[in-house]
Design a protein around this motif. Structure first.
Motif, PDB file in Angstrom:
ATOM      1  N   GLY A 195      -5.904   7.238  37.631  1.00 23.47           N
ATOM      2  CA  GLY A 195      -6.966   8.276  37.697  1.00 23.47           C
ATOM      3  C   GLY A 195      -6.790   9.409  38.711  1.00 23.47           C
ATOM      4  O   GLY A 195      -7.479  10.517  38.864  1.00 23.47           O
ATOM      5  N   GLY A 196      -5.755   9.427  39.424  1.00 22.65           N
ATOM      6  CA  GLY A 196      -5.384  10.540  40.376  1.00 22.65           C
ATOM      7  C   GLY A 196      -3.920  11.055  40.452  1.00 22.65           C
ATOM      8  O   GLY A 196      -3.080  10.410  39.750  1.00 22.65           O
ATOM      9  N   SER A 197      -3.602  11.990  41.117  1.00 25.92           N
ATOM     10  CA  SER A 197      -2.174  12.206  41.211  1.00 25.92           C
ATOM     11  C   SER A 197      -1.918  12.790  42.512  1.00 25.92           C
ATOM     12  O   SER A 197      -2.728  12.751  43.409  1.00 25.92           O
ATOM     13  N   SER A 198      -0.594  12.900  42.909  1.00 22.23           N
ATOM     14  CA  SER A 198      -0.167  13.522  44.130  1.00 22.23           C
ATOM     15  C   SER A 198       0.885  14.095  44.173  1.00 22.23           C
ATOM     16  O   SER A 198       1.395  14.443  42.933  1.00 22.23           O
ATOM     17  N   ARG A 199       1.579  14.570  45.187  1.00 17.78           N
ATOM     18  CA  ARG A 199       2.991  15.302  45.035  1.00 17.78           C
ATOM     19  C   ARG A 199       3.936  14.649  45.844  1.00 17.78           C
ATOM     20  O   ARG A 199       3.784  13.916  46.940  1.00 17.78           O
ATOM     21  N   VAL A 200       5.223  14.508  45.484  1.00 17.78           N
ATOM     22  CA  VAL A 200       6.368  13.783  46.323  1.00 17.78           C
ATOM     23  C   VAL A 200       6.722  14.611  47.473  1.00 17.78           C
ATOM     24  O   VAL A 200       6.402  16.075  47.288  1.00 17.78           O
ATOM     25  N   ASP A 201       7.352  14.397  48.343  1.00 16.90           N
ATOM     26  CA  ASP A 201       7.645  15.083  49.458  1.00 16.90           C
ATOM     27  C   ASP A 201       8.694  15.927  48.863  1.00 16.90           C
ATOM     28  O   ASP A 201       8.865  17.176  49.308  1.00 16.90           O
ATOM     29  N   PHE A 202       9.894  15.065  48.573  1.00 16.82           N
ATOM     30  CA  PHE A 202      11.029  15.873  47.986  1.00 16.82           C
ATOM     31  C   PHE A 202      11.507  15.414  46.671  1.00 16.82           C
ATOM     32  O   PHE A 202      11.569  14.216  46.331  1.00 16.82           O
ATOM     33  N   LEU A 203      12.118  16.404  45.811  1.00 18.79           N
ATOM     34  CA  LEU A 203      12.812  15.755  44.528  1.00 18.79           C
ATOM     35  C   LEU A 203      14.138  16.682  44.666  1.00 18.79           C
ATOM     36  O   LEU A 203      14.391  17.759  44.668  1.00 18.79           O
ATOM     37  N   LEU A 204      15.114  15.971  44.259  1.00 19.54           N
ATOM     38  CA  LEU A 204      16.593  16.175  44.101  1.00 19.54           C
ATOM     39  C   LEU A 204      16.701  16.118  42.747  1.00 19.54           C
ATOM     40  O   LEU A 204      17.379  15.071  42.165  1.00 19.54           O
ATOM     41  N   LYS A 205      16.555  17.346  41.878  1.00 18.94           N
ATOM     42  CA  LYS A 205      16.567  17.102  40.367  1.00 18.94           C
ATOM     43  C   LYS A 205      17.716  16.761  39.848  1.00 18.94           C
ATOM     44  O   LYS A 205      17.845  15.899  38.938  1.00 18.94           O
ATOM     45  N   GLN A 206      18.821  17.517  40.560  1.00 21.47           N
ATOM     46  CA  GLN A 206      20.124  17.253  39.818  1.00 21.47           C
ATOM     47  C   GLN A 206      20.562  15.940  39.932  1.00 21.47           C
ATOM     48  O   GLN A 206      21.232  15.158  39.312  1.00 21.47           O
ATOM     49  N   GLU A 207      19.916  15.009  41.149  1.00 24.10           N
ATOM     50  CA  GLU A 207      20.303  13.692  41.584  1.00 24.10           C
ATOM     51  C   GLU A 207      19.648  12.830  41.020  1.00 24.10           C
ATOM     52  O   GLU A 207      19.683  11.548  41.152  1.00 24.10           O
ATOM     53  N   GLN A 208      18.535  13.103  40.373  1.00 26.52           N
ATOM     54  CA  GLN A 208      17.482  12.563  39.883  1.00 26.52           C
ATOM     55  C   GLN A 208      16.790  11.498  40.926  1.00 26.52           C
ATOM     56  O   GLN A 208      16.670  10.206  40.775  1.00 26.52           O
ATOM     57  N   THR A 209      16.564  12.183  42.094  1.00 30.95           N
ATOM     58  CA  THR A 209      16.224  11.220  43.235  1.00 30.95           C
ATOM     59  C   THR A 209      14.892  11.613  43.746  1.00 30.95           C
ATOM     60  O   THR A 209      14.886  13.223  44.061  1.00 30.95           O
ATOM     61  N   GLN A 217       8.416  15.883  57.749  1.00 30.26           N
ATOM     62  CA  GLN A 217       8.875  16.479  56.491  1.00 30.26           C
ATOM     63  C   GLN A 217       9.624  17.653  56.937  1.00 30.26           C
ATOM     64  O   GLN A 217      10.797  18.009  56.143  1.00 30.26           O
ATOM     65  N   ASP A 218       9.301  18.627  57.830  1.00 28.94           N
ATOM     66  CA  ASP A 218      10.060  19.877  58.142  1.00 28.94           C
ATOM     67  C   ASP A 218      11.362  19.564  58.627  1.00 28.94           C
ATOM     68  O   ASP A 218      12.283  20.374  58.037  1.00 28.94           O
ATOM     69  N   LEU A 219      11.627  18.618  59.539  1.00 29.97           N
ATOM     70  CA  LEU A 219      12.726  18.283  60.164  1.00 29.97           C
ATOM     71  C   LEU A 219      13.640  17.812  58.942  1.00 29.97           C
ATOM     72  O   LEU A 219      14.891  17.907  58.888  1.00 29.97           O
ATOM     73  N   PHE A 220      13.258  16.787  58.132  1.00 29.90           N
ATOM     74  CA  PHE A 220      14.345  16.263  57.256  1.00 29.90           C
ATOM     75  C   PHE A 220      14.531  17.231  56.042  1.00 29.90           C
ATOM     76  O   PHE A 220      15.638  16.907  55.582  1.00 29.90           O
ATOM     77  N   HIS A 221      13.601  18.003  55.843  1.00 29.17           N
ATOM     78  CA  HIS A 221      14.210  19.138  54.760  1.00 29.17           C
ATOM     79  C   HIS A 221      15.162  19.984  55.322  1.00 29.17           C
ATOM     80  O   HIS A 221      16.212  20.126  54.580  1.00 29.17           O
ATOM     81  N   ALA A 222      14.950  20.142  56.726  1.00 33.35           N
ATOM     82  CA  ALA A 222      16.343  20.935  57.064  1.00 33.35           C
ATOM     83  C   ALA A 222      17.495  20.121  56.981  1.00 33.35           C
ATOM     84  O   ALA A 222      18.667  20.847  56.885  1.00 33.35           O
ATOM     85  N   LEU A 223      17.379  18.920  57.125  1.00 36.63           N
ATOM     86  CA  LEU A 223      18.826  17.969  57.391  1.00 36.63           C
ATOM     87  C   LEU A 223      19.005  18.070  55.910  1.00 36.63           C
ATOM     88  O   LEU A 223      20.351  17.720  55.739  1.00 36.63           O
ATOM     89  N   LEU A 224      18.252  17.914  54.723  1.00 40.28           N
ATOM     90  CA  LEU A 224      18.722  17.541  53.440  1.00 40.28           C
ATOM     91  C   LEU A 224      19.712  19.071  53.094  1.00 40.28           C
ATOM     92  O   LEU A 224      20.351  18.610  52.299  1.00 40.28           O
ATOM     93  N   THR A 225      19.351  19.897  53.543  1.00 40.54           N
ATOM     94  CA  THR A 225      20.068  21.203  53.287  1.00 40.54           C
ATOM     95  C   THR A 225      21.752  20.830  53.593  1.00 40.54           C
ATOM     96  O   THR A 225      22.443  21.788  53.179  1.00 40.54           O
ATOM     97  N   LEU A 226      21.999  19.987  54.466  1.00 41.49           N
ATOM     98  CA  LEU A 226      23.365  19.671  54.877  1.00 41.49           C
ATOM     99  C   LEU A 226      24.089  19.327  53.682  1.00 41.49           C
ATOM    100  O   LEU A 226      25.384  19.634  53.388  1.00 41.49           O
ATOM    101  N   TYR A 227      23.306  18.784  52.747  1.00 44.53           N
ATOM    102  CA  TYR A 227      24.292  17.969  51.501  1.00 44.53           C
ATOM    103  C   TYR A 227      23.666  18.646  50.432  1.00 44.53           C
ATOM    104  O   TYR A 227      24.362  18.528  49.215  1.00 44.53           O
ATOM    105  N   PHE A 228      22.718  19.028  50.040  1.00 39.93           N
ATOM    106  CA  PHE A 228      21.719  19.277  48.830  1.00 39.93           C
ATOM    107  C   PHE A 228      21.387  20.915  48.872  1.00 39.93           C
ATOM    108  O   PHE A 228      21.038  21.453  49.820  1.00 39.93           O
ATOM    109  N   ASP A 229      21.591  21.330  47.680  1.00 37.60           N
ATOM    110  CA  ASP A 229      21.231  22.789  47.361  1.00 37.60           C
ATOM    111  C   ASP A 229      20.038  22.977  46.847  1.00 37.60           C
ATOM    112  O   ASP A 229      19.230  23.887  47.043  1.00 37.60           O
TER     113      ASP A 229
END
Length: 268
Positions: free
Chosen positions: A181-195, A156-168
């Motif tokens: 009955g349960g919830s979780s958290r997504v790793d990354f949300l690109l809200k503008q790209e709805q991804t 996750q840490d490395l991929f987050h760094a790589l995502l900054t190459l393309y996304f703000d």
């Protein structure tokens, strides 16, 4: 390639599909097989010329299953024709979708038009290069300390760094709607790209079966997320524990209830 030229050439390949769907028993089979092989190769070359060679466009077309094994009985010939017809019918809407993409997004005044690299293609590039990046970062000058990829958090840490190459705007660990009955958290949300991007790393405890089961749950859960039109699942498998990665990718990569799902298992 100019916009109108690209559209015209794709339409021509679509028109040829009707001539390939049906095979008359006898001598026509061999001629039909030659025409099909030529049509498929010509279409692949055309897609590579219109779009980027490593874009999802050519991969989507190549992932369609066409049977080209020679029939040796009436039953096998009927099955051959059924599979060939089914493959061609799946290929037609993909080519039509490419035409629609060109019509909607290409600038016809730019004769040197290159298609915009879409969000899915950008993330695919990062997935394809991730293992190379992960291995390269270990080689530091004078044996300086570096990050060791031990578990999913390191990925996750490395991929987050790589995502900054393309996304703000990258939101990490975004809450998801409740499921079963349960919830979780997504790793990354690109809200503008709805991804949404979901990451996993295989291990002794996270086998191919468990990866598949978890991804199925993720797909079901994220369908109700208000900002998710595309779900990209990246499975980092450096030890190659998954024996049939392409099969798992093909089984799970689809559009369901309007949400595009794309699974990448890397390295290849």
């Amino acid at each position: 390639m100019k916009k109108e030229e690209a559209i015209e050439k794709l339409k021509r390949q679509i028109q040829l599909i009707d001539n390939l769907k049906y095979i008359i028993p006898g001598t026509q089979y061999r001629e039909k097989e030659k025409l099909f092989i030529k049509w498929k190769r010509d279409t692949e070359i055309l897609i590579e010329q219109i779009f980027e060679k490593d874009s999802r466009h050519i991969e989507e077309f190549k992932n369609i299953f066409y049977s080209i094994s020679a029939p040796n009985s009436l039953t096998n010939q009927q099955e051959y024709e059924r599979q060939l017809k089914q493959g061609l019918e799946k290929g037609c809407p993909i080519l039509e979708s490419m035409i629609k993409e060109i019509e909607d997004y290409w600038d016809e005044n730019n004769i040197n038009q290159q298609p915009i690299i879409l969000t899915l293609d950008k993330i695919k590039i990062l997935c394809n290069k991730f293992d190379l990046f992960a291995r390269q970062i270990k080689n530091r000058h004078s044996n300086r300390s570096t990050i060791e990829i031990i578990d999913e958090y390191d990925v996750q840490d490395l991929f987050h760094a790589l995502l900054t190459l393309y996304f703000d705007d990258i939101k990490d660990e975004e809450p998801t709607p409740s499921y079963a009955g349960g919830s979780s958290r997504v790793d990354f949300l690109l809200k503008q790209e709805q991804t949404i991007i979901e990451l996993k790393k295989t291990s002794e405890n996270l086998t191919a079966k468990k990866v598949g089961e978890q991804l199925i749950i993720d797909i079901t859960r994220y369908k109700s997320h208000p900002d998710c039109k595309t779900l990209i699942c990246f499975v980092y498998d450096p030890e190659r524990r998954i024996k049939n990665p392409r099969g798992l990718e093909n089984d799970l990569s689809k559009t369901t209830d309007g949400m595009i799902v794309q699974v990448f298992i890397r390295p290849i």
